[in-house]
Write an enzyme that holds these catalytic residues in place. Structure first.
Site, PDB file in Angstrom:
ATOM      1  N   ILE A 155      25.222  59.539  87.994  1.00 51.04           N
ATOM      2  CA  ILE A 155      25.145  59.117  86.586  1.00 51.04           C
ATOM      3  C   ILE A 155      25.628  60.234  85.661  1.00 51.04           C
ATOM      4  O   ILE A 155      26.454  60.012  84.768  1.00 51.04           O
ATOM      5  CB  ILE A 155      23.709  58.672  86.224  1.00 51.04           C
ATOM      6  CG1 ILE A 155      23.357  57.411  87.020  1.00 51.04           C
ATOM      7  CG2 ILE A 155      23.579  58.406  84.724  1.00 51.04           C
ATOM      8  CD1 ILE A 155      21.903  56.976  86.935  1.00 51.04           C
ATOM      9  N   ASP A 174      23.484  71.819  87.299  1.00 47.35           N
ATOM     10  CA  ASP A 174      23.052  71.097  88.496  1.00 47.35           C
ATOM     11  C   ASP A 174      22.891  72.126  89.601  1.00 47.35           C
ATOM     12  O   ASP A 174      23.621  73.124  89.625  1.00 47.35           O
ATOM     13  CB  ASP A 174      24.101  70.036  88.898  1.00 47.35           C
ATOM     14  CG  ASP A 174      23.537  69.029  89.892  1.00 47.35           C
ATOM     15  OD1 ASP A 174      23.145  69.433  91.006  1.00 47.35           O
ATOM     16  OD2 ASP A 174      23.472  67.834  89.544  1.00 47.35           O
ATOM     17  N   PRO A 206      16.716  63.514  89.209  1.00 41.66           N
ATOM     18  CA  PRO A 206      15.625  62.634  89.682  1.00 41.66           C
ATOM     19  C   PRO A 206      14.268  63.249  89.384  1.00 41.66           C
ATOM     20  O   PRO A 206      14.186  64.465  89.136  1.00 41.66           O
ATOM     21  CB  PRO A 206      15.862  62.559  91.198  1.00 41.66           C
ATOM     22  CG  PRO A 206      16.811  63.639  91.544  1.00 41.66           C
ATOM     23  CD  PRO A 206      17.443  64.173  90.303  1.00 41.66           C
ATOM     24  N   THR A 232      17.234  59.011  80.078  1.00 38.99           N
ATOM     25  CA  THR A 232      17.407  57.688  80.705  1.00 38.99           C
ATOM     26  C   THR A 232      17.114  57.805  82.199  1.00 38.99           C
ATOM     27  O   THR A 232      17.531  56.942  82.971  1.00 38.99           O
ATOM     28  CB  THR A 232      18.844  57.136  80.501  1.00 38.99           C
ATOM     29  OG1 THR A 232      19.771  58.108  81.006  1.00 38.99           O
ATOM     30  CG2 THR A 232      19.152  56.856  79.049  1.00 38.99           C
ATOM     31  N   SER A 233      16.390  58.857  82.588  1.00 35.88           N
ATOM     32  CA  SER A 233      16.200  59.078  84.028  1.00 35.88           C
ATOM     33  C   SER A 233      14.817  58.607  84.490  1.00 35.88           C
ATOM     34  O   SER A 233      14.691  57.490  84.993  1.00 35.88           O
ATOM     35  CB  SER A 233      16.438  60.547  84.342  1.00 35.88           C
ATOM     36  OG  SER A 233      16.581  60.701  85.727  1.00 35.88           O
ATOM     37  N   ARG A 234      13.807  59.439  84.311  1.00 31.54           N
ATOM     38  CA  ARG A 234      12.430  59.035  84.622  1.00 31.54           C
ATOM     39  C   ARG A 234      11.511  59.657  83.573  1.00 31.54           C
ATOM     40  O   ARG A 234      11.687  60.821  83.197  1.00 31.54           O
ATOM     41  CB  ARG A 234      12.003  59.499  86.021  1.00 31.54           C
ATOM     42  CG  ARG A 234      12.554  58.642  87.156  1.00 31.54           C
ATOM     43  CD  ARG A 234      11.982  57.233  87.200  1.00 31.54           C
ATOM     44  NE  ARG A 234      12.542  56.438  88.286  1.00 31.54           N
ATOM     45  CZ  ARG A 234      13.615  55.644  88.178  1.00 31.54           C
ATOM     46  NH1 ARG A 234      14.243  55.535  87.031  1.00 31.54           N
ATOM     47  NH2 ARG A 234      14.039  54.941  89.205  1.00 31.54           N
ATOM     48  N   ASP A 258      14.723  55.846  77.370  1.00 34.92           N
ATOM     49  CA  ASP A 258      14.702  54.519  77.995  1.00 34.92           C
ATOM     50  C   ASP A 258      13.567  54.446  79.010  1.00 34.92           C
ATOM     51  O   ASP A 258      13.330  53.393  79.599  1.00 34.92           O
ATOM     52  CB  ASP A 258      16.055  54.275  78.695  1.00 34.92           C
ATOM     53  CG  ASP A 258      16.157  52.883  79.293  1.00 34.92           C
ATOM     54  OD1 ASP A 258      15.875  51.904  78.568  1.00 34.92           O
ATOM     55  OD2 ASP A 258      16.494  52.760  80.497  1.00 34.92           O
ATOM     56  N   GLU A 263       4.948  54.303  81.474  1.00 33.99           N
ATOM     57  CA  GLU A 263       5.586  53.007  81.200  1.00 33.99           C
ATOM     58  C   GLU A 263       5.064  51.874  82.075  1.00 33.99           C
ATOM     59  O   GLU A 263       5.191  50.702  81.704  1.00 33.99           O
ATOM     60  CB  GLU A 263       7.116  53.105  81.364  1.00 33.99           C
ATOM     61  CG  GLU A 263       7.592  53.280  82.807  1.00 33.99           C
ATOM     62  CD  GLU A 263       9.106  53.338  82.937  1.00 33.99           C
ATOM     63  OE1 GLU A 263       9.739  54.101  82.192  1.00 33.99           O
ATOM     64  OE2 GLU A 263       9.653  52.612  83.798  1.00 33.99           O
ATOM     65  N   HIS A 295      13.294  50.654  79.613  1.00 34.19           N
ATOM     66  CA  HIS A 295      13.906  50.814  80.939  1.00 34.19           C
ATOM     67  C   HIS A 295      14.981  49.745  81.187  1.00 34.19           C
ATOM     68  O   HIS A 295      14.928  49.010  82.170  1.00 34.19           O
ATOM     69  CB  HIS A 295      12.828  50.770  82.038  1.00 34.19           C
ATOM     70  CG  HIS A 295      13.207  51.566  83.254  1.00 34.19           C
ATOM     71  ND1 HIS A 295      12.337  52.404  83.895  1.00 34.19           N
ATOM     72  CD2 HIS A 295      14.382  51.679  83.929  1.00 34.19           C
ATOM     73  CE1 HIS A 295      12.942  52.972  84.929  1.00 34.19           C
ATOM     74  NE2 HIS A 295      14.193  52.543  84.961  1.00 34.19           N
TER      75      HIS A 295
HETATM   76  P1  NAD Z   1      21.964  61.459  91.952  1.00 35.04           P
HETATM   77  O1  NAD Z   1      21.080  61.731  93.121  1.00 35.04           O
HETATM   78  O2  NAD Z   1      23.353  60.989  92.186  1.00 35.04           O
HETATM   79  O3  NAD Z   1      22.067  62.776  91.038  1.00 35.04           O
HETATM   80  C1  NAD Z   1      20.995  63.603  90.746  1.00 35.04           C
HETATM   81  C2  NAD Z   1      21.546  65.021  90.538  1.00 35.04           C
HETATM   82  O4  NAD Z   1      20.468  65.856  90.130  1.00 35.04           O
HETATM   83  C3  NAD Z   1      22.139  65.632  91.816  1.00 35.04           C
HETATM   84  O5  NAD Z   1      23.444  66.093  91.556  1.00 35.04           O
HETATM   85  C4  NAD Z   1      21.181  66.776  92.160  1.00 35.04           C
HETATM   86  O6  NAD Z   1      21.858  67.914  92.725  1.00 35.04           O
HETATM   87  C5  NAD Z   1      20.638  67.110  90.778  1.00 35.04           C
HETATM   88  N1  NAD Z   1      19.339  67.782  90.818  1.00 35.04           N
HETATM   89  C6  NAD Z   1      18.251  67.470  91.564  1.00 35.04           C
HETATM   90  N2  NAD Z   1      17.245  68.306  91.259  1.00 35.04           N
HETATM   91  C7  NAD Z   1      17.695  69.135  90.294  1.00 35.04           C
HETATM   92  C8  NAD Z   1      17.112  70.222  89.580  1.00 35.04           C
HETATM   93  N3  NAD Z   1      15.855  70.601  89.808  1.00 35.04           N
HETATM   94  N4  NAD Z   1      17.881  70.852  88.673  1.00 35.04           N
HETATM   95  C9  NAD Z   1      19.161  70.472  88.461  1.00 35.04           C
HETATM   96  N5  NAD Z   1      19.762  69.453  89.109  1.00 35.04           N
HETATM   97  C10 NAD Z   1      19.035  68.820  90.019  1.00 35.04           C
HETATM   98  O7  NAD Z   1      21.161  60.444  91.041  1.00 35.04           O
HETATM   99  P2  NAD Z   1      21.780  59.460  89.926  1.00 35.04           P
HETATM  100  O8  NAD Z   1      22.256  58.208  90.590  1.00 35.04           O
HETATM  101  O9  NAD Z   1      22.703  60.222  89.062  1.00 35.04           O
HETATM  102  O10 NAD Z   1      20.447  59.054  89.150  1.00 35.04           O
HETATM  103  C11 NAD Z   1      19.686  60.026  88.434  1.00 35.04           C
HETATM  104  C12 NAD Z   1      18.350  59.408  88.073  1.00 35.04           C
HETATM  105  O11 NAD Z   1      18.547  58.390  87.093  1.00 35.04           O
HETATM  106  C13 NAD Z   1      17.646  58.655  89.212  1.00 35.04           C
HETATM  107  O12 NAD Z   1      16.894  59.550  90.021  1.00 35.04           O
HETATM  108  C14 NAD Z   1      16.775  57.679  88.502  1.00 35.04           C
HETATM  109  O13 NAD Z   1      15.484  58.275  88.328  1.00 35.04           O
HETATM  110  C15 NAD Z   1      17.439  57.509  87.131  1.00 35.04           C
HETATM  111  N6  NAD Z   1      17.910  56.122  86.871  1.00 35.04           N
HETATM  112  C16 NAD Z   1      17.475  55.485  85.744  1.00 35.04           C
HETATM  113  C17 NAD Z   1      17.910  54.182  85.478  1.00 35.04           C
HETATM  114  C18 NAD Z   1      17.497  53.427  84.227  1.00 35.04           C
HETATM  115  O14 NAD Z   1      17.636  52.189  84.165  1.00 35.04           O
HETATM  116  N7  NAD Z   1      17.001  54.085  83.189  1.00 35.04           N
HETATM  117  C19 NAD Z   1      18.771  53.545  86.383  1.00 35.04           C
HETATM  118  C20 NAD Z   1      19.197  54.235  87.508  1.00 35.04           C
HETATM  119  C21 NAD Z   1      18.753  55.538  87.759  1.00 35.04           C
END
Ligand code: NAD
Length: 331
Positions: A155, A174, A206, A232-234, A258, A263, A295
């Site tokens: 994302i 990252d 994540p 928009t993550s968690r 989001d 939630e 969300h």
């Molecule tokens: P992904 O696994 O492709 O990417 C996560 C990135 O975070 C990776 O590159 C990883 O190296 C990096 N990372 C992990 N721990 C870290 C830290 N401590 N410091 C820095 N970087 C770190 O995941 P994604 O597909 O990009 O999704 C990210 C998050 O988005 C998901 O985990 C999910 O919680 C959230 N999400 C939300 C929605 C929504 O509707 N709001 C939908 C999909 C996903």
């Protein structure tokens, strides 16, 4: 195979049914979310499908296993709601949907930045009540901003690509930098640097022990005055009471979320006739410089189709005894 689908919503049921065409699958669609009270509903189902706010902790998984469940898939990219160690010990195979549509969330993130940064939501509300006054609607242009992207996985990478069209300076952080992002953004070495130099900070890591309350009092102290935060993550990436204090002191200039740490008892249901008992959430809704969505960043037709198809592939592989392509990583 009998498959219990917890937390079923009207918008996804037909998509799941269509993608199951030709598979020997019998769905039981259940409205409640999975938790210790509802786990019994899955008795006799070999497979269970869940979503982000279902509870799949050890006691729930034990009940599922006792009822004959051997496979559990979350229809989401995040899997922080599942006790992976317990599932492993109970012999429950886990699957998820790692990349149903990173673009859906990335585009929504840009939408939140533009909406709040240009007061589009407020302009819309005013015009609907025939108030055409522009006082208070002065915004900013992204090309004048430094945007920090925390987490450049699927994302975050799409967010960087979209941002690059706006001419802003993009910083990224990252633990595992990627080459696509290096072409468009400058990686900083520490997340503290990202906090220090960003006008706008968007979170795409994540939820894990190392990222829990990533944005807390200490992080806020490092940030620029008036910083714009987007999550928009968690929800639990943000210590919300700390950010509410930041909004009150104007340390935080804008907040777009989001997701929200608490939630689970609010989102995905209509609570418009209820009393909101969560004072922190209620306080958030009082700020003119805050946008909260429930969300919905993932919710596009493209994403729903991909979620259904990937989940069906996982169920098919499990039924045939094949290794699961989209297995949740081991704990
Ligand atoms: P992904 O696994 O492709 O990417 C996560 C990135 O975070 C990776 O590159 C990883 O190296 C990096 N990372 C992990 N721990 C870290 C830290 N401590 N410091 C820095 N970087 C770190 O995941 P994604 O597909 O990009 O999704 C990210 C998050 O988005 C998901 O985990 C999910 O919680 C959230 N999400 C939300 C929605 C929504 O509707 N709001 C939908 C999909 C996903």
């Amino acid at each position: 195979m009998k498959v219990a689908v917890f937390n079923t919503k009207r918008y996804e049921r037909p998509v799941l049914e269509k993608s199951a065409d030709g598979f020997p699958i019998e769905f039981t669609f259940l409205e409640p979310r999975l938790d210790v009270q509802t786990a019994l509903l899955a008795a006799g189902h070999e497979a269970v499908l869940i979503f982000v706010n279902d509870v799949a902790n050890r006691s729930v998984l034990e009940q599922l296993a006792a009822g004959g469940t051997r496979f559990l898939a979350t229809r989401s990219a995040g899997f922080n709601q599942i006790d992976r160690q317990a599932a492993c010990e109970l012999g429950i195979t886990l699957a998820y949907v790692p990349a149903y549509s990173p673009n859906a969330v990335a585009e929504f993130t840009i939408g939140l930045i533009l909406t709040l940064g240009r007061h589009i939501h407020e302009g819309h509300n005013r015009v609907r009540r025939a108030d055409f006054n522009l006082e208070g609607l002065c915004g900013f242009e992204l090309r004048d901003m430094t945007v920090g992207v925390c987490g450049t996985g699927r994302i975050g990478t799409e967010v960087v690509k979209l941002l690059s069209g706006f001419g802003c300076k993009i910083l990224a952080y990252d633990e595992e930098p990627n080459e696509q992002v290096m072409l468009l953004a400058s990686y900083v070495d520490t997340r503290e640097e990202l906090f220090r130099y960003s006008d706008i900070l968007t979170l795409h890591v994540p939820l894990m022990p190392s990222t829990y309350h990533l944005i807390d009092n200490e992080a806020l102290k490092l940030m620029k005055d008036g910083v714009f935060l987007i999550n928009t993550s968690r929800g639990a990436l943000i210590d919300t009471p700390a950010v509410v204090e930041g909004l009150k002191s104007r340390k935080v200039g804008f907040l777009a979320i989001d997701v929200y740490e608490e939630e689970a008892c609010l989102f995905f249901e209509d609570h418009s006739s209820d009393i909101i008992r969560d004072d922190t959430f209620a306080r958030l809704l009082t700020f003119p410089n805050v946008i909260v969505t429930g969300h919905q960043a993932f919710l596009t037709m493209h994403a729903l189709r991909n979620i259904a198809e990937t989940t069906m592939q996982s169920l098919d592989e499990f039924a045939k005894g094949f290794p699961c392509t989209h297995a949740v990583p081991a704990p």
